[in-house]
Write an enzyme that holds these catalytic residues in place. Structure first.
Site, PDB file in Angstrom:
ATOM      1  N   ASP A 174       0.727  -1.157  -0.054  1.00 45.58           N
ATOM      2  CA  ASP A 174      -0.041  -0.028   0.027  1.00 45.58           C
ATOM      3  C   ASP A 174       0.861   1.453  -0.156  1.00 45.58           C
ATOM      4  O   ASP A 174       1.885   1.589   0.865  1.00 45.58           O
ATOM      5  CB  ASP A 174      -0.695   0.002   1.289  1.00 45.58           C
ATOM      6  N   GLU A 182       1.896  -0.268  -4.938  1.00 49.89           N
ATOM      7  CA  GLU A 182       0.970   0.652  -5.391  1.00 49.89           C
ATOM      8  C   GLU A 182       1.863   1.996  -5.386  1.00 49.89           C
ATOM      9  O   GLU A 182       2.158   2.472  -4.613  1.00 49.89           O
ATOM     10  CB  GLU A 182      -0.067   0.878  -4.172  1.00 49.89           C
TER      11      GLU A 182
END
Ligand code: ISL
Ligand code: CA
Length: 560
Positions: free
Chosen positions: A204, A258
């Site tokens: 993330d 990401e």
């Protein structure tokens, strides 16, 4: 120079399916999806052709951001079940030859994590430097950083009167990765899950972990898009190379970062295999090409093709890429890039899937897109759950900057909640997702759009995905072949080839609602049809250099 197509790997050949567990399948009828629900649907995914599942955060969390605010990295969220359920999911997946990657959210934790509870107690607490605290003069903020979820990225904490940094919600304080103890604790928790048998991580907002030294103000031109500053701290590659040395290199893993805030030109710095950082990254230039912050803009097919060209260039430098059309943070693919009206939804969803699965990069299919699920008909602000929406409503509408009707009109097209409505399994109440009141409303079109109907319909979006995935796995040219856009400026037709060891596939996609007579560029001649999305009226004769493409026709051919 060894190219990425020569470096074969299981994670380059795999098809990944992203599960947002909260909305996937509710097995105990409390209105919230859970791990046992996923186990119940593993055969559905196996039959689709899925090799790897990316599971959005399953860890203990107060759900300020639906699991992206982790309170205990070694505990399963109570709503999702138990560690025994997790172990059973892993076992059941391995029995089916499937692998699981989990969501590593370590740019920040929940403010209820033990580390933060300690850190906020006093300025001399041993955990103080696990987070980013700053003194500030009364009523002035340490700097002008905005949060992505509205307001400032600084929150004043009563116990010590200092401010802590949070790029996202104030319940998501940013970890201080410059602290070697933080890094060591993250590597430990990664080993915990790898030793249980997971096969890697989606990471993330991983480029955000290195903060700009001294935290100077953002220049005015960066305020609309702070992610490009947040993602370019000085030590992100040092930390990823250390993570690789300490953890990843010791396991057979798949890692995807990401890369929010990273440009294509920077991508090889993360994915070039010789740098030993990550296997691949998510770019957002496609799913965000028609966005100006909260505003939805128009897009053109040449815009889309230009992005694919740049994505592919980024993959050719020893790196690798992903191909995806949406995720849990973006609107549904068929509503975004296709036509989700009842007449065109199915055929345009199949066309988009053909585009996605013919690209060079590991496909990441988001739950429900294999059915052509659509955006939800949001009407007013109370229809939404997303913390990002609530924070931005405060920033834009309650502040008077934007009118409510104007903001809601754009939000209905762009909201992350469009992708978070429950999976539509069948025509029973609540689409068979639950027998309780679901945590977020089910799309009212579930009687027309559901898995039960489509697994039995050869012309369905689901079965077209099955055929695409089978075709891709049977043809290495579709996995490793070089990419060439034959007609970048054509406003309606996307024509590209994939070539490997003398074999070429041609992909033609008509993004229009009208049939179009199309002359193949460069004198290319069609040989045979490998797969059509059901729009083609008749197969062209072998050797054809002209073709009539029907509305939303998407066809994969071999080239003579
Ligand atoms: O663009 C965004 C910010 O406005 C969001 O799509 C998103 O915050 C960004 O892409 C980062 O996403 C990841 O981190 C967030 C979490 O809310 C998202 O769900 C996650 O995918 C914070 O953990
Ligand atoms: Ca449940």
């Amino acid at each position: 120079m060894v190219s990425s197509s020569e470096l074969k790997a299981w994670w380059k050949e795999a098809v990944v399916y992203q599960i947002y567990p909260r909305s996937f399948m509710d097995s105990n009828n409390d209105g919230i999806g859970d791990l046992v629900g996923i186990i119940q649907k593993l055969d559905y995914l196996k039959n689709l052709g899925i090799d790897v599942i990316w599971l959005s955060p399953h860890f203990d969390s107060p759900n300020a951001d639906n699991g992206y605010d982790i309170r205990d990295y070694r505990k399963v969220m109570a709503e999702f079940g138990t560690m025994a359920d997790f172990d059973q999911l892993l076992t059941q997946m391995k029995q089916r030859g499937m692998r699981l990657i989990i969501d590593l959210v370590v740019n920040h934790t929940s403010d209820e994590h033990q580390w933060f509870l300690e850190s906020r107690q006093s300025t001399d607490n041993p955990y103080r430097d696990y987070y980013i605290w700053r003194e500030s003069k009364p009523d002035t903020l340490p700097n002008n950083y905005p949060s992505f979820f509205g307001g400032s990225a600084w929150e004043k904490d009563a116990a010590t009167g200092q401010y802590y940094l949070h790029y996202f919600a104030k319940k998501q304080p940013d970890l201080n990765w410059d602290n070697p103890q933080v890094r060591a604790d993250v590597y430990d928790l990664m080993r915990f899950w790898l030793d249980k048998g997971v096969s890697g991580f989606r990471m993330d907002v991983i480029p955000f972990i290195s903060k700009q030294q001294g935290l100077p103000d953002l220049a005015p031109e960066h305020l609309p898009h702070p992610e490009f500053v947040y993602a370019n701290g000085p030590y992100v590659h040092d930390y990823l190379q250390e993570m690789n040395r300490e953890v990843l290199a010791h396991y057979d893993t798949m890692t995807v970062g990401e890369a929010f805030g990273i440009t294509f030109e920077q991508a090889p710095l993360f994915t070039d295999a010789r740098r030993h950082e990550l296997n691949m990254i998510f770019h957002f230039d496609l799913v965000r090409l028609d966005r100006d912050g909260w505003r939805k803009l128009a897009w053109t097919l040449p815009d889309v093709k230009a992005v694919y060209g740049r994505i592919d260039a980024a993959a050719s430098s020893h790196g690798w890429n992903t191909t995806f059309l949406t995720n849990h943070d973006n609107p549904r693919a068929v509503s975004h890039f296709g036509d989700d009206s009842p007449e065109w939804r199915s055929i345009s969803a199949k066309a988009l899937a053909t585009m996605m699965f013919s690209q060079r990069g590991t496909p990441f299919l988001y739950q429900g897109d294999e059915l052509g699920m659509t955006n939800y008909p949001f009407q007013n602000i109370t229809d939404y759950d997303d913390v990002e929406v609530k924070g931005q409503w405060q920033d834009f509408v309650l502040s008077g900057k934007v009118s409510a009707p104007d903001y809601l009109a754009h939000l209905a097209q762009t909201s992350r909640d469009n992708a978070r409505t429950p999976m539509q399994w069948n025509t029973q109440a609540q689409a068979g997702f639950t027998t309780a009141q679901p945590w977020l409303a089910v799309n009212p079109n579930y009687p027309e759009v559901n898995a039960e109907a489509q697994t039995h319909d050869t012309n369905s979006v689901y079965q077209h995905h099955q055929r695409l995935i089978t075709l891709r796995k049977a043809n290495p040219v579709l996995i490793y072949g070089t990419y060439q856009d034959l007609d970048p400026e054509h406003p309606q037709v996307y024509a590209f080839t994939r070539t490997l060891e003398g074999k070429t596939c041609l992909i033609l996609i008509n993004f229009g609602h009208q049939a179009i007579d199309y002359t193949l560029p460069n004198g290319i001649r069609i040989e045979t049809v490998l797969l059509d999305n059901g729009a083609q009226l008749e197969a062209p004769a072998s050797g054809s250099t002209q073709i009539t493409l029907q509305p939303w026709q998407a066809t994969i051919y071999t080239v003579a």
